[in-house]
Design an enzyme around this catalytic site. Structure first.
Site, short mmCIF file in Angstrom:
data_model
loop_
_atom_site.label_atom_id
_atom_site.label_comp_id
_atom_site.label_asym_id
_atom_site.label_seq_id
_atom_site.Cartn_x
_atom_site.Cartn_y
_atom_site.Cartn_z
N GLU A 94 41.49 38.68 38.50
CA GLU A 94 42.65 38.99 39.34
C GLU A 94 43.49 37.75 39.68
O GLU A 94 44.71 37.80 39.64
CB GLU A 94 42.19 39.67 40.63
CG GLU A 94 41.74 41.11 40.45
CD GLU A 94 40.28 41.23 40.04
OE1 GLU A 94 39.81 42.36 39.84
OE2 GLU A 94 39.62 40.17 39.92
N HIS A 144 34.97 48.55 48.79
CA HIS A 144 36.07 49.21 48.09
C HIS A 144 36.92 50.05 49.03
O HIS A 144 37.72 50.87 48.57
CB HIS A 144 35.52 50.12 46.99
CG HIS A 144 34.74 49.41 45.94
ND1 HIS A 144 33.48 48.91 46.17
CD2 HIS A 144 35.03 49.13 44.64
CE1 HIS A 144 33.03 48.34 45.05
NE2 HIS A 144 33.94 48.47 44.12
#
Length: 333
Positions: free
Chosen positions: A65, A134
């Protein structure tokens, strides 16, 4: 709009259609992220886009990322208009330094010589039993940062209109999608020039007794609460903020001046965040119009449990919003 001017889609398709239209309009626009190409997107938002635009404009990235965010920021600085997709906004934490210290600050640090027209998008907030790492509602981290714009649509129409506005914007825009809304059905205008401007809230339901302020998935929960309140003789106005930064404080204040009461409902922990900012602005700008303290309904102050029952207990639900609305209306809960 007539039937010829709109078509029914799912939420994920509305985002996809907005991106496709902008990629057709402007060859500088490209998308990059994990599994956006050959896998058709982790949540199928980019389905069919690789076949349509090819590997130079739909780019599969490794699980890095920070790396592909940094490369995309550099691409934006030299004139391209990247769309970065993360598998979830939680994973953007790995790229936080790039977003905070490069994307957000480059325009100011260059004295306006450099712009960073980049869109960062991903599912945000709770899903279904994906556990603590998450399930963060990440908008509260990023709205704190000057130089970033943050939007969170709740309808198909806004999903299309806001993603198009984001791609056309010359500054970094963070596009927060709710994973739980991807299958939501709705209509979108077929007009390729349709956009939804930033900094303008939407009145999802008019009302007179209490203002319920929310965004993203919680708009639908708030509408459920408003329907329950209606049965008890309380008329709730539901406002979909949709643009978190810039924030449409005018619409919020105007509503509170009419109802004299407010509840802010959102995913995110209770300490700080967008909800606290909204409360501060209302009490500063409409203090004399308030007949009760403003209450917030938030995710409970714990990491998200995996257990399904505990997860539902932690996430804001309609009965909690109903209870808060009754409190500010001085009605027994």
């Amino acid at each position: 709009m007539s039937a010829e001017e709109v078509r029914e889609v799912r939420f994920r398709e509305a985002i996809r259609q907005g991106m496709i239209e902008e990629m057709e309009r402007d060859e500088r626009v490209f998308i990059v992220g994990e599994e956006v190409g050959y896998y058709q997107g982790a949540y199928k938002v980019t389905e069919g886009m690789l076949e349509k635009f090819g590997t130079k404009r739909v780019i599969d990235a490794p699980i890095t990322e920070s790396g592909f965010t940094g490369i995309s920021i550099g691409a934006a600085m030299v004139g391209l208009r990247p769309i970065v997709e993360y598998m979830t906004w939680n994973f953007s934490a790995v790229a936080f330094d790039q977003i905070l210290n490069n994307a957000a600050k480059m325009r100011q640090m260059s004295g306006g010589q450099l712009h960073v027209p980049i869109v960062l998008r991903a599912p945000n907030g709770s899903a279904r039993q994906v556990a603590a790492q998450h399930s963060h509602a990440m908008e509260h981290f990023y709205t704190h940062v000057p130089g970033l714009k943050v939007v969170a649509p709740s309808t198909c129409e806004d999903a299309k209109g806001l993603i198009k506005s984001a791609i056309r914007d010359d500054d970094p825009v963070l596009f927060m999608e709710s994973e739980t809304l991807y299958n939501l059905k709705g209509t979108i205008p077929v007009d390729p020039d349709f956009v939804v401007p930033f900094g303008k809230a939407r009145i999802a339901k008019p009302g007179t007794d209490v203002t319920i302020i929310s965004w993203s998935r919680l708009v639908h929960v708030s509408l459920e609460a408003a329907a329950a309140l209606e049965k008890e003789g309380i008329s709730a106005e539901v406002i979909d903020v949709r643009s978190l930064r810039p924030l449409d404080e005018e619409t919020l204040v105007e509503s509170v001046r009419k109802t004299h009461r407010a509840v802010v409902a959102y995913e995110g922990w209770p300490y700080g965040g967008v909800g606290a900012e909204i409360v501060d602005r209302i009490q500063r700008l409409a203090f004399d119009d308030l007949d009760a303290p403003i209450l917030r309904v938030t995710t409970r102050d714990v990491p998200m449990p995996y257990n399904a029952n505990l997860e539902q207990y932690v996430i804001p639900q309609a009965p909690r919003i109903v209870e808060a609305a009754k409190q500010v209306c001085y009605r027994s809960a």
